[in-house]
Design an enzyme around this catalytic site. Structure first.
Site, mmCIF file in Angstrom:
data_model
loop_
_atom_site.group_PDB
_atom_site.id
_atom_site.type_symbol
_atom_site.label_atom_id
_atom_site.label_comp_id
_atom_site.label_asym_id
_atom_site.label_seq_id
_atom_site.Cartn_x
_atom_site.Cartn_y
_atom_site.Cartn_z
ATOM 1 N N TYR A 1 39.447 16.493 6.710
ATOM 2 C CA TYR A 1 39.083 16.197 5.281
ATOM 3 C C TYR A 1 39.580 17.015 4.143
ATOM 4 O O TYR A 1 39.918 17.107 3.351
ATOM 5 C CB TYR A 1 37.945 14.912 5.055
ATOM 6 C CG TYR A 1 37.109 14.710 3.781
ATOM 7 C CD1 TYR A 1 37.767 13.208 3.091
ATOM 8 C CD2 TYR A 1 36.213 15.335 3.263
ATOM 9 C CE1 TYR A 1 37.232 13.196 2.368
ATOM 10 C CE2 TYR A 1 35.359 15.021 2.527
ATOM 11 C CZ TYR A 1 36.588 13.187 1.577
ATOM 12 O OH TYR A 1 35.591 13.339 0.439
ATOM 13 N N SER B 1 36.447 16.761 -3.656
ATOM 14 C CA SER B 1 35.122 16.556 -3.314
ATOM 15 C C SER B 1 34.235 17.659 -2.745
ATOM 16 O O SER B 1 35.682 18.940 -2.702
ATOM 17 C CB SER B 1 35.626 16.131 -1.436
ATOM 18 O OG SER B 1 33.933 16.107 -0.731
#
Length: 251
Positions: A156, A143
């Site tokens: 995350y 990501s």
């Protein structure tokens, strides 16, 4: 020509979103696909049905990747059903908001266990299978959060940044044995997981700042993943392919 004919693939987190798009595209390209999922068996079967509708072959396999040993078992189950894996796509993950001063040790551990620990298990078991054959391709879906950080989601972002380091380390470790390892790092993608966040003032501001002026559709991530998994990327190793509309320009 992009083709995965004759290849077998396992895609984790494939019941919906990016994982579904990757699985369906792989099927269209000729691969036999194991569709990994956690809770939503119905959605996973829908992914399988989409692949079969296009004439492909697929199965759905459930696994709780937050539990020890489940990642390895998922790879083994995929190989029992389809034969030795040629391709592994590590796509699963959880994304839960928590500011650092409010985050509990349990929240931190859960995210790292699922997003990173299970990735290690999937890769380890896939490598055990691929090494004797001297071939294989692993694509980890990271990501932009792992490249630039993400406020309110530090656990995350840490897990996704670690996936990049994991991939680069594995690329050096298993490259001499014919196994390729690369990363696709998406930006904002319209999925069930992000739709609510994107439909806020802050989310709309994030999207407005993307040079291409919009969030991606899952199918726009599937293409880059397929390319890195295919023989067209035979000399690409340890690479991070940013697919984010220009929101993070690195490399």
């Amino acid at each position: 020509m992009l083709s995965l004919a004759g290849k077998t693939a396992l895609v984790s987190g494939a019941s919906r979103g990016i994982g579904r798009a990757v699985s369906v595209f792989f099927g269209r390209l000729g691969a036999e696909v194991a569709v990994g999922y956690h809770r939503n068996e119905t959605a996973a079967r829908e992914t399988v049905a989409l692949i079969e509708k296009d004439g492909g072959k697929a199965i759905s396999l459930g696994a709780d990747l937050g539990r020890e040993g489940e990642a390895e078992r998922l790879v083994q189950a995929a190989e029992e059903a389809l034969g030795a894996l040629d391709i592994l796509v590590v796509n699963h993950g959880i994304w839960k908001a928590a500011r650092i001063e409010e985050m509990t040790p349990g929240q931190w551990d859960e995210t790292l266990r699922v997003n990173l620990g299970a990735a290690r298990g999937l890769c380890a078991e896939a490598v055990r299978s691929m090494r004797p054959r001297g071939t294989g391709a692993i694509v980890l879906v990271a990501s932009t959060a792992g490249q630039r950080g993400e406020a309110g989601h530090s656990h995350y972002a840490a897990s996704k940044g670690a996936l990049v380091s994991l991939a680069k380390s594995l690329a050096k470790e298993v490259g001499p044995e014919g196994i390729r390892v690369n990363v696709v790092a998406p930006g904002w993608v319209v999925t069930d997981m992000t739709r609510e966040a994107l439909d806020t003032e802050e989310g709309r501001a994030f999207v407005a700042a993307v040079p291409l002026g919009r969030a991606a559709q899952p199918e726009e991530i599937a293409g880059p993943v397929a390319c890195l998994a295919s023989d067209l990327a035979s000399y690409i190793q340890g690479n991070v392919l940013s697919v984010n509309g220009g929101s993070v320009m690195v490399g």
